[in-house]
Design an enzyme around this catalytic site. Structure first.
Site, PDB file in Angstrom:
ATOM      1  N   SER A  92      12.094  70.140  59.389  1.00  0.00           N
ATOM      2  CA  SER A  92      13.709  69.949  59.132  1.00  0.00           C
ATOM      3  C   SER A  92      13.708  68.940  60.670  1.00  0.00           C
ATOM      4  O   SER A  92      14.014  67.554  60.828  1.00  0.00           O
ATOM      5  CB  SER A  92      13.976  71.274  59.022  1.00  0.00           C
ATOM      6  OG  SER A  92      15.468  71.273  58.855  1.00  0.00           O
ATOM      7  N   ASP A 250      14.489  69.506  51.966  1.00  0.00           N
ATOM      8  CA  ASP A 250      13.504  69.990  53.619  1.00  0.00           C
ATOM      9  C   ASP A 250      12.054  70.790  53.991  1.00  0.00           C
ATOM     10  O   ASP A 250      12.236  71.627  52.206  1.00  0.00           O
ATOM     11  CB  ASP A 250      14.869  71.610  54.192  1.00  0.00           C
ATOM     12  CG  ASP A 250      14.584  71.494  56.030  1.00  0.00           C
ATOM     13  OD1 ASP A 250      13.757  72.146  55.928  1.00  0.00           O
ATOM     14  OD2 ASP A 250      16.075  71.762  56.157  1.00  0.00           O
TER      15      ASP A 250
END
Length: 371
Positions: A92, A250
């Site tokens: 991320s 993600d």
């Protein structure tokens, strides 16, 4: 056997005991941090005589949105003590920060560049932040500011694309520090209107669906940037990204601390793992063959309350980013300062060991003089 013959035999035994030889018991230094089995097509770590006297150090950067400013302080400390990184992994926001670091000429340059990125993010606007810097927001304040934070430029797809385009250089990454980022393969075809696919993937991630580690250094310019954007594609807030025909979300959904990539592919002796949550469930015991040094915040990076986690990820106010940066440096110093002398001693001992083994191995030519 003559004295010269004895030296020849000692040389042979030295080669057998050398790191990575695959025979003998090895030295205590090697048992400090032997990495796991190599795999995949990525460049493998050096072994045996080519390994070198300096321990291979990896850095793992967890995800956490705005809390990623904490990474800046960590890196500033590592640069200040002359740390040499051999590999990086991120999830991320850790993928974006890691890509900036991996493409820099030195750790000092990386720290300066990363600070520049976060200063730029802080200038986008306070998003209704508090005027005081010495306390966290209470629950009512968090809820009142949540709508504006959800529309903050820092979490808009357009801004993130521009940030990656300006600060992630695929050309420099091809010759930079090896880096892997985690990304979660999305399930396609279950939501034709593309409204609830993210929820399906969140459930899949909780049920054990596998994540992928994307090796940035070998990707094309477009795919490299798409991989970083994919790793940071937070469900419901940022769109998934397509890479090589697959859709990704993600990486933090299933592997927010991708240390496994460095254990499997980079051959690191020591891995520095930077968490952005005090209560992270990640367990260093999952990697028994590698020395893990965990940096966990001594003070929570998000305020308390039911909206605290979301606030922690979305509060990009300048004063908060500065506070996170300062805490990252202070926490890292508190954890690593006591270890610095030990690490330096390990490096010195390994240098001496390597020199001794090289000298003894050079005596191999005397074998023919055995009686």
């Amino acid at each position: 056997m003559s004295e010269i013959g004895d030296l020849g035999e000692l040389a042979r035994r030295a080669r057998q005991l050398a790191p990575g030889s695959g025979t003998g018991t090895g030295s205590e230094l090697e048992r400090i941090g032997t990495a796991g089995t190599q795999g995949g097509v990525e460049p493998s770590a050096p072994t045996g005589p080519d390994r070198g006297p300096v321990p291979r150090i990896g850095l793992v950067l967890s995800g956490g949105g705005a809390k990623g400013a904490y990474h800046v302080g960590v890196l500033e400390y590592l640069a200040s003590v002359g740390t040499r990184l051999h590999a990086i992994a991120g999830a991320s926001i850790g993928a974006l920060n890691g890509a900036v670091i991996a493409g820099s000429d030195s750790l000092d340059a990386a720290a300066a560049h990363l600070a520049e990125v976060w200063d730029e993010v802080g200038r986008l606007g306070p998003a209704g932040s508090l005027s005081r810097e010495d306390r966290d927001e209470n629950t009512l304040e968090q809820l009142a500011r949540l709508p504006s934070r959800l529309t903050h430029p820092a979490v808009s797809p357009q801004h993130l694309e521009r940030l990656v385009a300006e600060h992630v250089d695929p050309g420099r990454l091809r010759t930079g520090t090896p880096i892997w980022v985690s990304a979660f393969p999305a399930m396609e075809g279950v939501d034709p209107l593309n409204r609830w696919g993210w929820a399906v993937d969140v459930v899949r991630s909780r049920l054990g669906a596998s994540v992928e580690w994307l090796h940035l250094n070998g990707l094309s310019d477009h795919d490299c940037r798409q991989a970083v954007l994919a790793s940071a594609a937070l469900p419901l807030i940022l769109p998934p990204r397509r890479l090589n025909g697959r859709l990704y979300r993600d990486g933090g959904l299933a592997d927010n601390t991708p240390a496994g990539a460095l254990v499997r592919h980079a051959g690191c002796d020591i891995v520095i793992v930077v968490h952005l949550s005090r209560g992270s469930t990640w367990d260093a015991h999952d990697f028994p063959g590698t020395s893990m040094i965990e940096i966990r915040p001594r003070r929570p990076l998000a305020p308390a309350g039911p909206g605290g986690d979301m606030t922690g990820m979305l509060d990009f106010s300048p004063h908060r980013l500065r506070r996170l940066r300062a805490q990252g440096r202070a926490d890292t110093a508190a954890i690593l300062d006591p270890l610095a002398e030990t690490l330096h001693s390990v490096t010195a001992l390994r240098s001496a060991e390597a020199a001794m083994l090289a000298a003894l191995a050079g005596l191999d030519g005397l074998d023919g003089l055995d009686e």
